[in-house]
Every structure is written in C-alpha cells, then in structure tokens.
Design an enzyme around this catalytic site. Sequence first.
Site, PDB file in Angstrom:
ATOM      1  N   THR A  24      12.136  20.854 -23.545  1.00 54.80           N
ATOM      2  CA  THR A  24      11.268  20.444 -22.430  1.00 54.80           C
ATOM      3  C   THR A  24      10.845  21.647 -21.592  1.00 54.80           C
ATOM      4  O   THR A  24       9.747  21.662 -21.027  1.00 54.80           O
ATOM      5  CB  THR A  24      11.947  19.389 -21.525  1.00 54.80           C
ATOM      6  N   ASN A  25      11.691  22.658 -21.514  1.00 59.77           N
ATOM      7  CA  ASN A  25      11.294  23.872 -20.789  1.00 59.77           C
ATOM      8  C   ASN A  25      10.234  24.645 -21.561  1.00 59.77           C
ATOM      9  O   ASN A  25       9.323  25.220 -20.964  1.00 59.77           O
ATOM     10  CB  ASN A  25      12.512  24.748 -20.491  1.00 59.77           C
ATOM     11  N   HIS A 121      18.866  28.354 -15.916  1.00 59.22           N
ATOM     12  CA  HIS A 121      20.189  27.730 -15.789  1.00 59.22           C
ATOM     13  C   HIS A 121      20.100  26.559 -14.801  1.00 59.22           C
ATOM     14  O   HIS A 121      19.517  26.710 -13.724  1.00 59.22           O
ATOM     15  CB  HIS A 121      21.219  28.764 -15.304  1.00 59.22           C
ATOM     16  N   ASP A 162      25.315  34.315 -17.338  1.00 57.80           N
ATOM     17  CA  ASP A 162      24.635  33.879 -16.101  1.00 57.80           C
ATOM     18  C   ASP A 162      24.748  34.896 -14.969  1.00 57.80           C
ATOM     19  O   ASP A 162      24.653  34.548 -13.790  1.00 57.80           O
ATOM     20  CB  ASP A 162      25.171  32.508 -15.607  1.00 57.80           C
ATOM     21  N   ALA A 191      12.909  21.179 -10.637  1.00 58.21           N
ATOM     22  CA  ALA A 191      13.252  22.605 -10.487  1.00 58.21           C
ATOM     23  C   ALA A 191      12.949  23.388 -11.770  1.00 58.21           C
ATOM     24  O   ALA A 191      12.092  24.263 -11.782  1.00 58.21           O
ATOM     25  CB  ALA A 191      14.722  22.755 -10.088  1.00 58.21           C
TER      26      ALA A 191
HETATM   27  C1  GRF Z   1      18.068  22.990 -19.670  1.00 62.01           C
HETATM   28  O1  GRF Z   1      18.801  22.187 -18.805  1.00 62.01           O
HETATM   29  C2  GRF Z   1      18.264  24.437 -19.327  1.00 62.01           C
HETATM   30  O2  GRF Z   1      18.459  24.660 -17.969  1.00 62.01           O
HETATM   31  C3  GRF Z   1      19.530  24.766 -20.075  1.00 62.01           C
HETATM   32  O3  GRF Z   1      19.419  24.037 -21.281  1.00 62.01           O
HETATM   33  C4  GRF Z   1      18.596  22.898 -21.090  1.00 62.01           C
HETATM   34  C5  GRF Z   1      17.512  22.954 -22.118  1.00 62.01           C
HETATM   35  O4  GRF Z   1      16.694  21.810 -22.125  1.00 62.01           O
HETATM   36  N1  GRF Z   1      19.671  26.193 -20.247  1.00 62.01           N
HETATM   37  P1  GRF Z   1      15.344  21.797 -22.961  1.00 62.01           P
HETATM   38  O5  GRF Z   1      15.680  22.112 -24.411  1.00 62.01           O
HETATM   39  O6  GRF Z   1      14.426  22.827 -22.375  1.00 62.01           O
HETATM   40  O7  GRF Z   1      14.818  20.406 -22.810  1.00 62.01           O
END
Ligand code: GRF
Length: 207
Positions: A24-25, A121, A162, A191
């Site tokens: 999703t990111n 993160h 981190d 966020a």
């Molecule tokens: C997110 O919560 C990010 O902060 C963490 O892993 C998750 C990845 O989610 N590092 P997606 O694959 O981007 O949906």
Amino acid sequence: MAFKKSFAQPAQKRVAVLVSGGGTNLQALINAKTNGEIKNAKLVLVLSSSPTAYALQRAAAAGIPAQVVSRKQYSNAEDFNAEILRVLQAHRVQVVVLAGFMHIIGSALLNAYEQRIINIHPSLIPSFCGVGCYGLNVHRMALERGVKLTGATVHLVNEEVDGGRILMQKAVEVLDGDTPETLQKRVMQHAEWQILPKALEMLCREL
Ligand code: GRF
C-alpha cells in the site's frame, strides 16, 4: 546567433522500491507520481523479496519493472544483499525506498547507497522501534503502553535498526476501542501514505 531558451529540468532520481507484501505504501508512491506530487523521482524498479507479494501486481498495473529476489534462495544474508545490490545497479538505481521490506539491509548495500535509503516505520520513533518492532506488533505495543498519540516516521537507513536520521513524522490519535488492526489502518491512511511520498520527494530534490 539567437539564444535557445532552455527548459531543461534537473534529472529525476532513479528510485527502487523494495517490498515484501501488500504494497500500500508503494501504491501511495505510484499515486503521488501520477498526480504530480512527486517530481524529482522516477520509480524505475520494484524489488520484492517474495514472489507472491501483492505489491508485484501494483507494479505491473503501473507499468513499473519488477524483479523478485527471494530470501529463500540464498543461504545467507550477504549473498541475498549482494544480489539485491547487483539488481539495483543493473537498473542504475540512485535512491532506495524500503516500503514494508521485511529484511535487514547489509553493509554492502548501506555503503553503496549511503544516505540514500529510506524506510517507513509505523510509529513515532524513538517509540516502539528497533528489533522485533514490525507489523501489528508495533500497534499492539502502542496500545499496551496506553499512548494517546502514535504515528509514522520516515528515516534514513543505517546499520542500527530504525536508527537513521529522521526525515519526516506525522502523528495520529489513538481512539478508545482501537485494536491493533484499526490503529494500523488509521496510521497507514493518515500518516504513512501521506509522508512517504513527501519525504521521497524532499530527499530527491535535495540530492
Ligand atoms: C507498513 O506498515 C510500513 O510502515 C511497514 O510495513 C508495512 C508495509 O505495508 N514498514 P505495505 O506493504 O506498504 O502495505
């Protein structure tokens, strides 16, 4: 001789997004690129550590080249990292985004991309971060501690989990009755998906 006016734009940085899951990111980055919020970066590669990651379908739908480097195919982390580095260099990648990438970045990669690897993160670092703090765990810990605010952080990646310089953060309220799942969803929406594109654009503009 007439002068030709130059409209040349500074070159966009060639960016790879490393993923292991839903992506999703990655999607937030793709959307930001499509709507013009990201100007100084070009998404040239999606590298997945899993062949079944849904992020690969997002890459395909957006027409971004994708490659799988499966951790399972390497007996040790050094060889896995070396292959990632080889693939990144083959695509002339200049900046790396870790977007839900579930593996530690080794020293060869860190040295090759010093100050050029960022990670998202799902907490306000330095709270709820470090070894073992990933996925729903982070939100479970936040709820157990009873914080009223949590959020997300984009930071540079160094040898400490981190631990690199913080580039951007955004706070999100914890609500009564939250579960790790509802909190995770709110942190992502309000966020993570907001600050990751902004931080990438900021870094690429400054490089
Ligand atoms: C997110 O919560 C990010 O902060 C963490 O892993 C998750 C990845 O989610 N590092 P997606 O694959 O981007 O949906």
